[in-house]
Scaffold this motif. Structure first.
Motif, PDB file in Angstrom:
ATOM      1  N   ILE A  99       0.839  -1.204   0.000  1.00  0.00           N
ATOM      2  CA  ILE A  99       0.000   0.000   0.000  1.00  0.00           C
ATOM      3  C   ILE A  99       0.870   1.248   0.000  1.00  0.00           C
ATOM      4  N   GLY A 111      -8.573  -1.330  -2.429  1.00  0.00           N
ATOM      5  CA  GLY A 111      -8.617  -2.192  -1.263  1.00  0.00           C
ATOM      6  C   GLY A 111     -10.005  -2.773  -1.099  1.00  0.00           C
ATOM      7  N   LEU A 119      -5.695   0.029   4.154  1.00  0.00           N
ATOM      8  CA  LEU A 119      -5.434   1.358   3.595  1.00  0.00           C
ATOM      9  C   LEU A 119      -5.664   2.417   4.663  1.00  0.00           C
TER      10      LEU A 119
END
Length: 227
Positions: A99, A111, A119
């Motif tokens: 990420i 996500g 996230l």
């Protein structure tokens, strides 16, 4: 439009096939099929050394962080609730690194469920560790309506109230830095988040791979194909 290469993170678990029962990198087939239906090429990304994440992401046109086990609460400074599942430390470390690499490089990111929660955690947010009423029997998906927030990327992709496949155990609590909520359930649960004006980073709490609506994945693939 070219077919972009979309990496999808995977489980790491024991699996059985034929005469074998061995550790395996697993991905429910709904994920690659959704990428393919949206026009992309799916590549599985099993847990690896976090230091390699940037090099992996550099070879991708887009990234999907898939659903899976609960995020270990240490990543957002909380003590574990007794109902929080066992940690998946290899996935946590690897996917958080993916990420961060995607955000730093501007690689389009989606996500899904756990992926949306990660996230949020990656950007300093926190999670509700246990929710009531958003899952039925273990392993059984349900549906509930999700309402988009006007003016968001999510609303551009899914402009109407829609019934979506869900299997929630945890959810977003405090939003991470820069994130906005872009869809909600009827009880106020955050069902989608995004980073406005910073590349393309969207998260959904629900499971598009368990339905037939490809619009969210198509949004990722469309942006990835233009890079």
């Amino acid at each position: 439009m070219t077919q972009p290469l979309i990496g999808v993170s995977t489980y790491l678990d024991t699996a059985s096939w034929g005469v074998w029962q061995l550790p395996a990198a697993l991905l429910p087939v709904g994920y690659p099929r959704l990428v393919q239906a949206a026009g992309g090429i799916a590549a599985m990304l099993p847990p690896d050394v976090p230091e390699r994440a940037a090099r992996v992401v550099a070879r991708l046109d887009g990234l999907v962080v898939a659903g899976g086990p609960d995020v270990e609460p240490v990543h957002y400074g909380a003590a574990p609730d007794p109902r929080t599942g066992p940690p998946a430390r290899e996935r946590d470390g690897w996917e958080l690194a993916l990420i961060h690499a995607a955000l730093e490089s501007g690689t389009p990111l989606l996500g899904i469920c756990r992926g949306m929660q990660l996230l949020n955690v990656a950007l300093g947010g926190t999670l509700v560790q246990h929710m009531e009423g958003h899952a039925k029997a273990p392993g059984v998906f349900s549906h509930h309506p999700v309402t988009p927030v006007p003016g968001t990327r999510y609303a551009d992709l899914v402009p109407e109230v829609s019934s979506v496949p869900t299997y929630h155990h945890q959810s977003v609590d405090r939003l991470g830095t820069g994130l906005i909520a872009s869809a909600h359930a009827d009880d106020g649960t955050v069902e989608a988040v995004e980073l406005p004006g910073r590349g393309w980073a969207v998260g959904v709490q629900w499971h598009p791979e368990m339905g037939e609506d490809v619009r969210v994945m198509s949004g990722l693939v469309a942006v990835a194909s233009r890079l």
